[in-house]
Design an enzyme around this catalytic site. Structure first.
Site, PDB file in Angstrom:
ATOM      1  N   ARG A  16      35.602 -47.160  29.341  1.00 54.36           N
ATOM      2  CA  ARG A  16      35.906 -47.815  30.691  1.00 54.36           C
ATOM      3  C   ARG A  16      35.357 -46.777  31.897  1.00 54.36           C
ATOM      4  NH1 ARG A  16      41.987 -49.118  30.831  1.00 54.36           N
ATOM      5  NH2 ARG A  16      41.799 -47.484  29.453  1.00 54.36           N
ATOM      6  N   LYS A 117      38.546 -68.113  38.045  1.00 54.47           N
ATOM      7  CA  LYS A 117      38.292 -67.837  36.799  1.00 54.47           C
ATOM      8  C   LYS A 117      36.638 -68.500  36.466  1.00 54.47           C
ATOM      9  CE  LYS A 117      42.119 -66.934  34.625  1.00 54.47           C
ATOM     10  NZ  LYS A 117      42.782 -66.056  33.562  1.00 54.47           N
ATOM     11  N   ILE A 442      61.512 -65.329  38.873  1.00 59.85           N
ATOM     12  CA  ILE A 442      60.316 -65.584  37.813  1.00 59.85           C
ATOM     13  C   ILE A 442      60.606 -64.858  36.480  1.00 59.85           C
ATOM     14  CG2 ILE A 442      58.016 -66.296  37.076  1.00 59.85           C
ATOM     15  CD1 ILE A 442      59.360 -67.954  39.288  1.00 59.85           C
ATOM     16  N   GLU A 495      63.273 -57.802  32.638  1.00 64.44           N
ATOM     17  CA  GLU A 495      62.022 -57.584  31.602  1.00 64.44           C
ATOM     18  C   GLU A 495      61.541 -56.110  31.640  1.00 64.44           C
ATOM     19  OE1 GLU A 495      58.961 -60.240  32.023  1.00 64.44           O
ATOM     20  OE2 GLU A 495      60.191 -62.050  32.456  1.00 64.44           O
ATOM     21  N   ARG A 526      39.473 -54.262  36.643  1.00 66.73           N
ATOM     22  CA  ARG A 526      40.275 -54.664  35.886  1.00 66.73           C
ATOM     23  C   ARG A 526      40.213 -55.103  34.509  1.00 66.73           C
ATOM     24  NH1 ARG A 526      45.964 -55.770  36.134  1.00 66.73           N
ATOM     25  NH2 ARG A 526      46.126 -57.000  34.363  1.00 66.73           N
ATOM     26  N   CYS A 527      40.594 -54.458  33.568  1.00 62.37           N
ATOM     27  CA  CYS A 527      40.216 -54.880  32.299  1.00 62.37           C
ATOM     28  C   CYS A 527      41.416 -55.401  31.472  1.00 62.37           C
ATOM     29  CB  CYS A 527      39.806 -53.647  31.518  1.00 62.37           C
ATOM     30  SG  CYS A 527      38.266 -52.833  32.311  1.00 62.37           S
ATOM     31  N   GLU A 616      44.081 -72.868  32.307  1.00 68.36           N
ATOM     32  CA  GLU A 616      42.866 -72.292  32.104  1.00 68.36           C
ATOM     33  C   GLU A 616      42.210 -72.855  30.612  1.00 68.36           C
ATOM     34  OE1 GLU A 616      44.065 -68.196  32.648  1.00 68.36           O
ATOM     35  OE2 GLU A 616      43.513 -67.871  30.913  1.00 68.36           O
ATOM     36  N   HIS A 652      57.367 -71.734  33.656  1.00 65.40           N
ATOM     37  CA  HIS A 652      56.544 -71.317  34.844  1.00 65.40           C
ATOM     38  C   HIS A 652      54.923 -71.384  34.919  1.00 65.40           C
ATOM     39  CE1 HIS A 652      55.186 -68.495  37.893  1.00 65.40           C
ATOM     40  NE2 HIS A 652      54.769 -67.777  37.120  1.00 65.40           N
ATOM     41  N   HIS A 705      51.837 -61.630  45.409  1.00 71.27           N
ATOM     42  CA  HIS A 705      50.754 -60.976  45.202  1.00 71.27           C
ATOM     43  C   HIS A 705      50.336 -60.033  46.504  1.00 71.27           C
ATOM     44  CE1 HIS A 705      50.255 -63.924  42.055  1.00 71.27           C
ATOM     45  NE2 HIS A 705      49.753 -62.774  41.371  1.00 71.27           N
TER      46      HIS A 705
HETATM   47  N1  GLN Z   1      58.116 -63.932  33.386  1.00 65.88           N
HETATM   48  C1  GLN Z   1      56.909 -63.329  33.678  1.00 65.88           C
HETATM   49  C2  GLN Z   1      57.281 -62.195  34.769  1.00 65.88           C
HETATM   50  O1  GLN Z   1      57.946 -62.557  35.753  1.00 65.88           O
HETATM   51  C3  GLN Z   1      55.863 -64.259  34.216  1.00 65.88           C
HETATM   52  C4  GLN Z   1      54.539 -63.602  34.659  1.00 65.88           C
HETATM   53  C5  GLN Z   1      53.292 -64.657  34.615  1.00 65.88           C
HETATM   54  O2  GLN Z   1      53.621 -65.537  35.222  1.00 65.88           O
HETATM   55  N2  GLN Z   1      51.935 -64.163  34.589  1.00 65.88           N
HETATM   56  O3  GLN Z   1      56.195 -61.233  34.862  1.00 65.88           O
HETATM   57 ZN    ZN Z   2      53.262 -66.255  37.198  1.00 67.64          ZN
END
Ligand code: GLN
Ligand code: ZN
Length: 765
Positions: A16, A117, A442, A495, A526-527, A616, A652, A705
């Protein structure tokens, strides 16, 4: 002679190097000259690899600092006005990166161009923007410079790669209401100028990528293509054009494709093996060289060379050995660099079954030699390939009878919750006792450097299990207390123990292996390193239950269990190719189902199964979409339907537009879905004007984001928009996606504001 070639080679480098150099440049740690030097060195190394492997045609200009569509936009002078770029110059490196990533300096404050994409891959490209009065001109010398560089490096048959005009126009977005294809007349003269220049530099062949020919053509595209290629080939006599198609079969566009006045047509025989006969026939009729994409450019398995040689031989028998070209189905950009580097790291048996880009070159050269000189000339290579294929096919590790029996026994009942949503809704409402406009997140919370450090140390064996568990539990407690303090309704554990939402599960399932260096470019620097699914998938033991149960023990509020869904696990892995993807997906679904049932038994009343990748996986051709959506939706339902009515299933989705598959999303029958919308100003909601979405839904109100912290009013406005098309009882309040890439200093105020916005809505209701 039978030509051996590829459409493109991975550009990031064995280790890379390109990624590292680019990121160093962006941080101001190395100069533009140093970055260019690294790039030049990589190009030379890659050309040399291809030359030494024995390729006859070697692609150039397949290199890119970001992506090939952005390069093409620069070459054609398609630079949106906001970059404030003088009309007469060639695009400089910083303008190029500003287009790709945005720029916030004293010189310029501009947003990036949109990214999406690349067909159905996990690679992304920068979407060209077209104005109705769009003009084109040569605004980059990259393609000429790289061709010259290849000649200088002693690469004799360098073949410049361009995205063809029809595909380029089909990939762009018009700023006003008009069909981009109408720009063909303006764009063709610039292509002619480019090709003439390449021919003057000594190019014998060019490669024009027109994957749009393998898709449903836009209205007017067929006529535009014919006009364009008639004009182009008439203007550059003597220059050979190889028209490249990939990712699908030509189907109804076969005759059109072969009628175009080019010397060679390349077709994807991995995705669409059935098109071989029709293509041979058309190539014969039109006297063209047929490019056979027989080596899988999208996956990591060794080729069955015997079977491939048989197909190539069939083409050669009809067309003649000098009218056959052997290649990979598509650019090798989509597979990792060199398997050699996995030696000693990867499972030894699985290693023998695999091939990365470097190994695929050998397969291509072997096939070309076999066609030209006969099977005996490559008998040893074929024997080795046969042995690998046989060992994989017959390996007991591929098949798990228990799993097979379980997937076969799946019936309608297993795909269906006990009662319809209308019944479940009331049961869940009284069990969970949630207010109107309930708030949740999420799943992930900020992954701080300390969390990453602890996880890495644990993985390396430098941190004892006890200490690691304690560190993660402390993290979970922090996250739980914070959510309680700000008044969230359905909590998550954050998480912290997960490096990646697919890898975390793959590592605990059988049938997966993980590579050390199987990196593939996703976009720019980004990889990603997709897991490899080689065998039947089973869940030997619970994967998340102890973490979720611990988190629940800390609070009286409902704790949401977090899982990655079967389609997303499938979509973000290299998948075995010896059985239909639907079957592998069903196996993963059963494994997730087991986890869902165990979570319920452990007292978790809300369980989220993430499916960000469902869109996708959608096939490129309209005609194939219903079939995919059927098994994808069924896989989700299989994973979710093992629980009682009182347990609330969430899902989600993000990264795409979902309006065109909203009815399939409804069919998934999740009790609640959270879905990305805030950046598109709730464009998603348009779908609900026509479509009566039956279950509950949380359109994201916080764009995670971006480092921005949205204020209460802003989120109230988004919720009001949602309330104008949805019933208040249906609406949840949540961010767009997980918070793991954000910092606590942003997340704290943003979530507080989000809870306040929900309260405002509640008070008004
Ligand atoms: N549960 C994952 C998180 O909160 C969902 C990530 C995603 O949708 N890409 O990071
Ligand atoms: Zn997400």
């Amino acid at each position: 002679m039978t030509i051996a070639t590829v459409s493109g080679y991975p550009r990031i480098g064995l280790n890379r190097e390109l990624k590292k150099a680019e990121e160093a440049y962006w941080k101001g740690k190395i100069s533009a000259d140093e970055l260019q030097a690294t790039a030049k060195d990589l190009r030379k190394r890659h050309w040399t690899i291809m030359q030494e492997a024995g390729l006859d045609h070697i692609p150039c200009n397949d290199f890119s600092f970001y992506d090939q569509v952005l390069d093409m936009a620069c070459l054609l002078g398609c630079i949106p006005e906001r970059y404030n770029f003088p009309g007469s110059k060639t695009v400089d490196l910083d303008t190029y990166f500003a287009m790709a990533r945005g720029e916030q300096t004293d010189k310029r404050n501009v947003t990036a161009m949109e990214m999406t994409k690349w067909y159905d891959t996990n690679y992304h490209y920068i979407v060209p923007e077209f104005a109705a009065d769009q003009t084109f001109r040569i605004a980059s010398t990259k393609i000429f410079d790289e061709f010259a560089e290849a000649l200088e490096a002693g690469i004799k048959n360098a073949r410049p790669v361009l995205i063809g005009p029809a595909t380029f126009l089909s990939l762009g977005k018009p700023k006003d209401e008009f069909a981009p294809m109408t720009l063909m007349a303006q764009i063709v003269p610039v292509y002619i100028e480019i090709l003439k220049r390449l021919q003057n530099q000594g190019a014998q062949w060019v490669q024009m990528d027109e994957p749009c020919l393998a898709l449903d053509l836009a209205p007017g595209a067929a006529e535009a293509l014919t006009l364009a290629y008639d004009e182009i080939t008439a203007s550059v006599p003597g220059l050979n054009i190889c028209l490249n198609t990939y990712f699908e079969g030509l189907r109804e566009n076969t005759a059109l494709t072969f009628s175009l006045p080019v010397q060679a047509v390349h077709v994807d025989l991995v995705r669409a093996p059935d098109q071989l006969d029709a293509c041979i026939l058309e190539a014969k009729k039109t006297g063209k060289i047929l490019g056979l994409g027989l080596i899988d450019g999208r996956n990591v398995w060794r080729t069955d060379l015997e079977a491939a040689l048989e197909k190539a031989g069939k083409a050669a028998n009809t067309l003649g050995t000098n009218h056959v070209m052997i290649g990979a189905s598509c650019s090798l950009l989509h597979v990792p660099f060199d398997l050699e580097i996995e030696k000693g790291h990867l499972d030894e048996e699985v290693y023998e079954w695999m091939a990365y880009a470097r190994q695929k070159l050998d397969e291509i050269v072997t096939l070309a030699k076999g066609v030209a000189d006969g099977r005996d000339a490559v008998a040893a290579e074929i024997a080795a390939s046969q042995a690998a294929v046989k060992s994989r096919r017959e390996s007991p590790r591929l098949h798990n009878l228990k799993v097979r029996a379980r997937t076969e026994a799946v019936d309608e009942k297993m795909l269906t919750r006990e009662n319809p949503f209308s019944v479940r809704e009331d049961l869940q409402k009284s069990a969970l006792n949630l207010p109107l406009f309930p708030t949740t997140s999420i799943g992930s919370f900020p992954q701080t450097p300390e969390i990453r450090k602890a996880r890495a140390a644990h993985k390396k064996g430098e941190m004892a299990e006890d200490a690691y568990q304690a560190a993660m539990k402390k993290e979970i407690e922090t996250v739980v207390r914070f959510q309680e303090e700000i008044g969230m309704d359905v909590l998550v554990h954050g998480e912290p123990e997960r490096n990646d939402m697919v890898e975390y599960f793959g590592e605990q399932l059988s049938g997966f292996v993980f590579t050390k260096n199987g990196w593939v470019q996703s976009y720019g620097s980004r990889c990603v390193k997709p897991p490899v699914i080689f065998g039947d998938v089973e869940r030997p033991a619970p994967m998340t239950v102890p973490w979720s149960a611990y988190a629940q023990s800390l609070t009286d509020k409902p704790m949401k269990g977090m899982l990655t869904g079967p389609i997303t696990i499938l979509q973000w892995s290299f998948v075995r190719d010896d059985q239909p993807r639907a079957q592998t997906c069903a196996q993963i679904a059963l494994a997730i189902r087991d986890e869902v049932v165990d979570l319920e038994a452990a007292g978790i009343a809300v369980i989220q199964i993430d499916e960000p990748a469902i869109r996708e996986g959608l096939p490129l051709r309209d005609a194939d979409r219903a079939g995919y959506l059927r098994w994808a939706v069924d896989s989700f339902r299989l994973s979710a339907s093992g629980v009682g009515d009182k347990t609330q299933i969430h899902t989600h989705m993000c990264y795409s537009e979902f309006n065109d598959i909203i009815d399939s999303i409804a069919e998934m029958d999740a009790d609640v879905i959270s879905i990305e919308t805030s950046r598109s100003q709730m464009e998603l909601l348009d779908a609900f004007i026509e479509f009566d979405y039956p279950n509950e839904i949380g359109p994201g109100v916080y764009d995670i984001h971006s480092p921005r912290v949205p204020d209460v009013q802003e989120m109230v406005r988004l919720l009001e928009q949602a309330a104008s098309v949805l019933k208040p009882e249906q609406i949840w309040v949540n961010p767009d996606c997980g918070l793991k890439t954000r910092g606590w200093e942003e997340v704290r105020p943003a979530l507080k504001n989000m809870v306040a916005a929900a309260k405002t809505m509640r008070e008004r209701a």
